[in-house]
Write a protein that holds these residues in place. Structure first.
Motif: not given
Ligand code: ADP
Ligand code: ZN
Length: 712
Positions: A18, A20, A45, A49, A324
């Motif tokens: 990613y 940003q 989503g 993490s 998500r």
């Molecule tokens: P949560 O734990 O809050 O439900 P996740 O950590 O699983 O969310 O993240 C949700 C989605 O967003 C995942 O597919 C993750 O890879 C994506 N994601 C997280 N941070 C970024 C970012 N900075 N740029 C693009 N996608 C991201």
């Protein structure tokens, strides 16, 4: 502290692909890197993490993640490994040997993240094991489980206070997707966080479209919906176990790959259904609300509520399982008044009086949402205490705003019929009377002889129900829940009947926009993009099966969508796709590039024009053993064009064997000329400088090679 946000940003690109951070992620990570305690509230989503995984990667030592969802650990660890991050989990499902091996790896310092269940963390001797490690950070996932106020209370979580007591200097990050104010405070207190920074992000999920449809002909509406969501995975929530089985059977008959899931099934069958869904082996799950807890599938594209959920919290949690990965997703709710009545009966029967009352109020809010006449997302977020400044533009009401009209006459007819039937009829019977139905109940009660019998013939039964709901919501009429749901007049009704008060009603156009995508001809560009997406999805499935992980662990839907649009055909372009990090590129990059090239080649052979891809066709033919001259002949191109394709390919990182076309002596001579005239020199100038001795295509290839700084 020497590690800064710059390293974090580099790690985000390198490991996760990613470019940003999302809003808040950066600030959260920066605080963690400074050793602060942090509480993160973000919707599912939202990208929680990353908030501890990135610090884990850049900080020296090990991040210990406490997570109650054992079922998820394997996938989370798998996803990290695929990204090239050393990670493992420890829980009761593993043998002593397995655990021993992992503990050794942690001791050797080779591990960046270790997931543990709370039971494991608190088990005898584990803290002394942790003390032998170099721990950088504790992350407590699903932190709301710590609070008895929250809805997933887990008693063992309350013992997590021991973390801070035993490791007072190590920062703790607590993360959750659900926490009201009380729970937030509880988390801070119980974990003994030191002056934590609290990050509360918006709970909006703007990528999820919200739609409500009347509950008539649900099956037909669902199959129409599925036609528009070709092969996209989704969940249909039903109220009863039997309903999940019946609906699954019907959808199967209609040719859809469907399974069902409810708490009445054996745990093996449930696990099997869940696994099939996670792995994209089955498209649809018809399920009770038992399904979804602890499911991390990021590419659920839609959620349908076959029945009205009993409150907005449940609804929001359930639709939150869609999208998500941030890609476009849909939430479709079927609303019928019959469901409201069923739920009311269930709630009043089951619960203690006081609890029941609260539940009934919550149900009413749910019903108001379903009957909304303005932006649904505003209503949802308002319910959670968040005010939106604008309409969302991504719900059925925003897309298809209802128009209001003077409905006084309609309201008067209804109210008068209620009065003339002595307030003894329920909604269904009232509509029969208004529409002049000759059913036995109408006739036996003599309602066919009252003055308003048949006075509302011209209005369809569905519309009558909608108008009556609006009247209920506006307080123009009341429903006596304790008297067989009969309709009663109110003070406001009397104002309309006797005091000349005028009333506006809202008219809903039959949801045309739901049909639209099918009627609209897809532009050729989109057809090609979708066809490529299907191919890439199939490839993803194949690779995931080989690795024994769910497909979204390989790449998310949004990453595949971007690939389908951008059609990256070389390393640099592929690495520019969001979600393609260095490690994933190493593992899968070439497979996907090859699939894209094969697709583009095939399309072009069929005569489709795909911009910027002509050199790929050359490459394909070249790889099949054709010489540049032969390719030129086949493609009716000038050979110099084909050579320039090869040069472009070389510049893009393809392995073009320049030595087959240029000798070392020629190359050296050309390089000398380049160095004399500068790398930006025009081909023509180089050609002339070299005394017109070397063919253009040799200069072109040498220049490409020189620019790439490849050694001869
Ligand atoms: P949560 O734990 O809050 O439900 P996740 O950590 O699983 O969310 O993240 C949700 C989605 O967003 C995942 O597919 C993750 O890879 C994506 N994601 C997280 N941070 C970024 C970012 N900075 N740029 C693009 N996608 C991201
Ligand atoms: Zn809206």
């Amino acid at each position: 502290m020497s590690i800064g946000i710059r390293e974090a940003r580099e790690a985000l690109k390198l490991y996760f692909g990613y470019d940003q951070f999302r809003p808040m992620q950066e600030q959260i990570i920066s605080d963690i890197l400074q050793g602060k305690d942090v509480l993160v509230l973000m919707p599912t989503g939202g990208g929680k993490s990353v908030c501890y995984q990135v610090p884990a990667v850049v900080m020296p030592g090990l991040c210990v993640v406490v997570s109650p969802l054992i079922a998820l650990m394997k996938d989370q660890v798998e996803a990290l490994l695929v990204n090239g991050i050393p990670a493992a989990y420890l829980n009761s499902s593993q043998s002593a040997e397995e655990q021993f091996e992992i503990e050794n790896k942690c001791l050797s310092g080779a591990m960046k993240l270790l997931y543990v269940s709370p039971e494991k963390l608190l088990s005898g001797g584990f803290f002394s094991f942790l003390k032998r490690l170099n721990i950088s950070l504790f992350a407590v996932d699903e932190a709301h489980c710590i609070s008895a106020w929250g809805h997933d209370f887990r008693p063992e979580y309350t013992q997590l206070r021991a973390l801070k007591q035993q490791f007072p200097t190590i920062p703790v990050v607590a993360l959750t997707a659900t926490a009201d104010r009380l729970t937030q405070k509880d988390i801070q207190d119980q974990l003994q966080l030191r002056q934590p920074e609290v990050f509360l992000s918006s709970f909006d999920r703007p990528n999820i479209n919200l739609t409500v449809l009347p509950g008539q002909n649900r099956l037909k509406k669902i199959t129409d919906f599925l036609e528009r969501h070709h092969r996209q995975p989704g969940i249909i929530y039903c109220l009863s176990r039997k309903a999940t089985e019946d609906l699954a059977a019907k959808l199967k008959q209609n040719g859809y790959s469907t399974t069902y899931y409810h708490a009445g099934m054996s745990s093996q069958l449930r696990a099997k259904a869940q696994e099939a869904f996670l792995r994209d082996d089955v498209q649809i799950v018809c399920a009770t609300i038992a399904f979804g807890m602890g499911i991390d599938k990021s590419n659920v594209r839609w959620v349908i509520h076959y029945n009205l959920p009993k409150n907005i919290e449940s609804y929001y949690q359930e639709i939150g399982r869609a999208g998500r990965d941030g890609a476009k997703s849909e939430a479709l709710l079927f609303y019928s008044f019959g469901d409201v009545i069923n739920l009311r009966t269930m709630l009043s029967d089951n619960d203690k009086a006081q609890a029941a009352e609260l539940q009934l109020v919550k149900l009413e809010r749910m019903q108001q949402f379903a009957e909304a006449t303005f932006c649904r997302r505003r209503i949802l977020l308002q319910y959670f205490g968040e005010t939106m400044q604008k309409d969302c533009g991504n719900c059925d009401i925003c897309r298809n705003p209802p128009t209001s009209f003077d409905g006084t006459l309609i309201v008067q007819k209804a109210l008068s019929a209620i009065a003339r039937t002595q307030e003894q009829v329920n909604m269904g019977l009232l509509v029969d009377v208004l529409r002049g139905s000759r059913n036995s109940q109408v006739l036996s009660s003599g309602y066919d002889r009252i003055k308003t019998y048949g006075a509302g013939k011209e209005i369809g039964s569905l519309d009558w129900h909608r108008y009556l709901h609006q009247m209920l919501n506006a307080g123009l009429v009341e429903l006596a829940y304790d008297q067989n749901y009969t309709l009663k007049l109110t003070d406001q009704s009397r104002q309309v009947l006797f005091e000349g008060r005028r009333v506006n009603l809202v008219k809903f156009e039959e949801v045309k926009q739901a049909e639209e995508p099918r009627l609209r001809e897809k532009p050729k560009r989109e057809i090609i993009r979708d066809a490529l997406f299907d191919k890439l999805r199939a490839l993803r499935k194949k690779l995931a099966d080989e690795l024994n992980v769910p497909p979204y662990v390989v790449f998310t839907d949004s990453t595949l969508q971007e690939m389908s649009t951008e059609k990256p055909s070389n390393r640099i372009a592929m690495l520019a796709i969001s979600g393609v990090g260095a490690q994933k590129f190493e593992r899968y990059g070439h497979d996907f590039i090859n699939e894209i090239i094969a697709f583009v080649t095939e399309e072009q052979a069929k005569g489709s024009t795909i911009k910027g891809a002509t050199h790929l066709v050359t490459w394909e033919a070249y790889q099949r053993g054709y010489s540049p001259e032969e390719i030129a002949q086949q493609r009716k191109l000038n050979p110099i064009t084909v050579y320039s394709h090869l040069a472009t390919l070389l510049e893009q990182g393809y392995d073009v064997p320049v030595k087959d076309f240029v000798t070392k002596r020629e190359y050296n001579a050309i390089v000398e000329a380049i160095e004399t005239l500068g790398p930006d020199a025009k081909l023509k100038d180089l050609y002339e400088h070299l005394g017109e001795q070397h063919e253009y295509f040799k200069i072109r290839l040498s220049l490409a090679m020189y620019k790439k700084q490849y050694a001869w």
